[in-house]
Scaffold this motif. Structure first.
Motif, mmCIF file in Angstrom:
data_model
loop_
_atom_site.group_PDB
_atom_site.id
_atom_site.type_symbol
_atom_site.label_atom_id
_atom_site.label_comp_id
_atom_site.label_asym_id
_atom_site.label_seq_id
_atom_site.Cartn_x
_atom_site.Cartn_y
_atom_site.Cartn_z
ATOM 1 N N LEU A 18 5.667 0.769 -3.773
ATOM 2 C CA LEU A 18 4.390 0.715 -3.116
ATOM 3 C C LEU A 18 3.405 1.899 -3.318
ATOM 4 C CD1 LEU A 18 2.697 -0.489 -1.026
ATOM 5 C CD2 LEU A 18 3.700 0.859 0.777
ATOM 6 N N LEU A 19 4.167 3.203 -3.390
ATOM 7 C CA LEU A 19 3.377 4.312 -3.551
ATOM 8 C C LEU A 19 2.710 4.306 -5.065
ATOM 9 C CD1 LEU A 19 5.461 7.144 -2.235
ATOM 10 C CD2 LEU A 19 3.718 6.117 -1.117
ATOM 11 N N LYS A 20 3.242 3.691 -5.917
ATOM 12 C CA LYS A 20 3.003 3.587 -7.378
ATOM 13 C C LYS A 20 1.910 2.285 -7.450
ATOM 14 C CE LYS A 20 4.817 1.122 -10.585
ATOM 15 N NZ LYS A 20 5.947 0.555 -11.626
ATOM 16 N N LEU A 21 2.172 1.307 -6.645
ATOM 17 C CA LEU A 21 1.220 0.180 -6.858
ATOM 18 C C LEU A 21 -0.042 0.447 -5.991
ATOM 19 C CD1 LEU A 21 3.896 -2.644 -6.338
ATOM 20 C CD2 LEU A 21 2.527 -2.126 -8.604
ATOM 21 N N ALA A 22 -0.231 1.393 -5.114
ATOM 22 C CA ALA A 22 -1.164 1.674 -4.227
ATOM 23 C C ALA A 22 -2.135 2.791 -4.901
ATOM 24 C CB ALA A 22 -0.710 2.196 -2.705
ATOM 25 N N GLY A 23 -1.534 3.271 -6.227
ATOM 26 C CA GLY A 23 -2.202 4.482 -6.998
ATOM 27 C C GLY A 23 -1.895 5.834 -6.469
ATOM 28 N N LEU A 24 -0.957 5.911 -5.583
ATOM 29 C CA LEU A 24 -1.034 7.425 -5.298
ATOM 30 C C LEU A 24 0.045 8.204 -5.817
ATOM 31 C CD1 LEU A 24 -0.424 6.556 -1.377
ATOM 32 C CD2 LEU A 24 -2.598 7.202 -2.628
ATOM 33 N N CYS A 25 0.738 7.445 -7.032
ATOM 34 C CA CYS A 25 1.428 8.260 -7.947
ATOM 35 C C CYS A 25 1.533 7.577 -9.425
ATOM 36 C CB CYS A 25 2.692 8.669 -7.623
ATOM 37 S SG CYS A 25 3.840 7.142 -7.072
ATOM 38 N N VAL A 39 7.183 14.022 2.408
ATOM 39 C CA VAL A 39 5.978 13.922 2.910
ATOM 40 C C VAL A 39 5.500 12.627 3.141
ATOM 41 C CG1 VAL A 39 5.126 16.214 1.545
ATOM 42 C CG2 VAL A 39 5.293 14.086 0.412
ATOM 43 N N VAL A 40 6.213 11.772 3.175
ATOM 44 C CA VAL A 40 5.915 10.143 3.340
ATOM 45 C C VAL A 40 6.415 9.686 4.653
ATOM 46 C CG1 VAL A 40 6.265 7.677 2.505
ATOM 47 C CG2 VAL A 40 6.015 9.763 0.853
ATOM 48 N N SER A 41 5.642 9.055 5.421
ATOM 49 C CA SER A 41 6.190 8.367 6.820
ATOM 50 C C SER A 41 6.041 6.982 6.823
ATOM 51 C CB SER A 41 5.454 9.106 7.963
ATOM 52 O OG SER A 41 4.144 8.909 7.917
ATOM 53 N N VAL A 42 6.856 6.176 7.629
ATOM 54 C CA VAL A 42 6.535 4.755 7.795
ATOM 55 C C VAL A 42 6.581 4.623 9.380
ATOM 56 C CG1 VAL A 42 7.656 2.625 7.461
ATOM 57 C CG2 VAL A 42 7.845 4.255 5.444
ATOM 58 N N ASP A 43 5.585 4.016 9.683
ATOM 59 C CA ASP A 43 5.087 3.722 11.184
ATOM 60 C C ASP A 43 5.532 4.968 11.960
ATOM 61 O OD1 ASP A 43 4.947 1.044 10.697
ATOM 62 O OD2 ASP A 43 6.979 0.410 10.812
ATOM 63 N N GLY A 44 5.115 6.019 11.410
ATOM 64 C CA GLY A 44 4.834 7.507 11.850
ATOM 65 C C GLY A 44 6.307 8.443 12.198
ATOM 66 N N LYS A 45 7.217 7.740 11.440
ATOM 67 C CA LYS A 45 8.401 8.438 11.360
ATOM 68 C C LYS A 45 8.420 8.772 9.822
ATOM 69 C CE LYS A 45 10.282 6.165 15.321
ATOM 70 N NZ LYS A 45 11.472 4.983 15.521
ATOM 71 N N LYS A 46 8.989 10.139 9.583
ATOM 72 C CA LYS A 46 9.405 10.585 8.201
ATOM 73 C C LYS A 46 10.481 9.653 7.685
ATOM 74 C CE LYS A 46 10.678 14.817 7.827
ATOM 75 N NZ LYS A 46 11.239 16.159 7.450
ATOM 76 N N GLU A 47 10.291 9.324 6.326
ATOM 77 C CA GLU A 47 11.201 8.426 5.601
ATOM 78 C C GLU A 47 11.563 9.159 4.236
ATOM 79 O OE1 GLU A 47 13.620 6.126 5.078
ATOM 80 O OE2 GLU A 47 12.312 4.823 6.219
ATOM 81 N N LEU A 62 0.891 9.034 3.799
ATOM 82 C CA LEU A 62 1.215 9.955 2.575
ATOM 83 C C LEU A 62 -0.239 10.931 2.865
ATOM 84 C CD1 LEU A 62 2.467 11.592 0.374
ATOM 85 C CD2 LEU A 62 1.373 10.289 -1.243
ATOM 86 N N GLY A 63 -0.296 12.191 3.371
ATOM 87 C CA GLY A 63 -1.070 13.078 3.707
ATOM 88 C C GLY A 63 -2.021 12.288 4.555
ATOM 89 N N ASP A 64 -3.451 12.210 3.921
ATOM 90 C CA ASP A 64 -4.471 11.763 4.953
ATOM 91 C C ASP A 64 -4.809 10.095 4.338
ATOM 92 O OD1 ASP A 64 -5.723 12.135 2.495
ATOM 93 O OD2 ASP A 64 -7.451 12.840 3.200
ATOM 94 N N VAL A 65 -3.546 9.732 3.673
ATOM 95 C CA VAL A 65 -3.818 8.484 3.055
ATOM 96 C C VAL A 65 -2.991 7.470 4.149
ATOM 97 C CG1 VAL A 65 -3.498 6.778 1.174
ATOM 98 C CG2 VAL A 65 -4.541 8.934 0.879
ATOM 99 N N ARG A 66 -3.359 6.379 4.432
ATOM 100 C CA ARG A 66 -2.742 5.217 5.423
ATOM 101 C C ARG A 66 -2.738 4.153 4.416
ATOM 102 N NH1 ARG A 66 -2.058 9.124 7.265
ATOM 103 N NH2 ARG A 66 -2.069 9.964 9.022
ATOM 104 N N ILE A 67 -1.584 3.365 4.122
ATOM 105 C CA ILE A 67 -1.474 2.155 3.688
ATOM 106 C C ILE A 67 -0.896 0.899 4.484
ATOM 107 C CG2 ILE A 67 -0.429 0.807 1.694
ATOM 108 C CD1 ILE A 67 0.330 3.440 0.321
#
Length: 70
Positions: A18-25, A39-47, A62-67
């Motif tokens: 998902l991070l790749k497909l969204a263009g974040l890496c 540094v990645v969280s899912v539904d507000g919890k660190k994953e 991820l940081g100030d980006v929300r997917i």
């Protein structure tokens, strides 16, 4: 804050992909490194599971980006 909407093609997408497909890496491997670094969280919890299954309705941050996964 940047907001990205991601349309899911199947039942789920792995977090690192998902991070790749969204263009974040640049690659799935780079996505795994981001998740492993905590540094990645899912539904507000660190994953920390690199291949966690992300389903429709979940929000990945991820940081100030929300997917938003739809």
């Amino acid at each position: 804050m940047q907001k990205i909407s991601f349309d899911l093609a199947g039942e789920f997408v792995e977090l690192n992909q998902l991070l790749k497909l969204a263009g974040l890496c640049d690659s799935g491997g780079a996505g795994k490194n981001l998740v492993a670094s905590g540094v990645v969280s899912v539904d507000g919890k660190k994953e920390l599971r690199k291949t966690a299954k992300i389903r429709s309705g979940q929000v990945v941050a991820l940081g100030d980006v929300r997917i938003s996964v739809t």
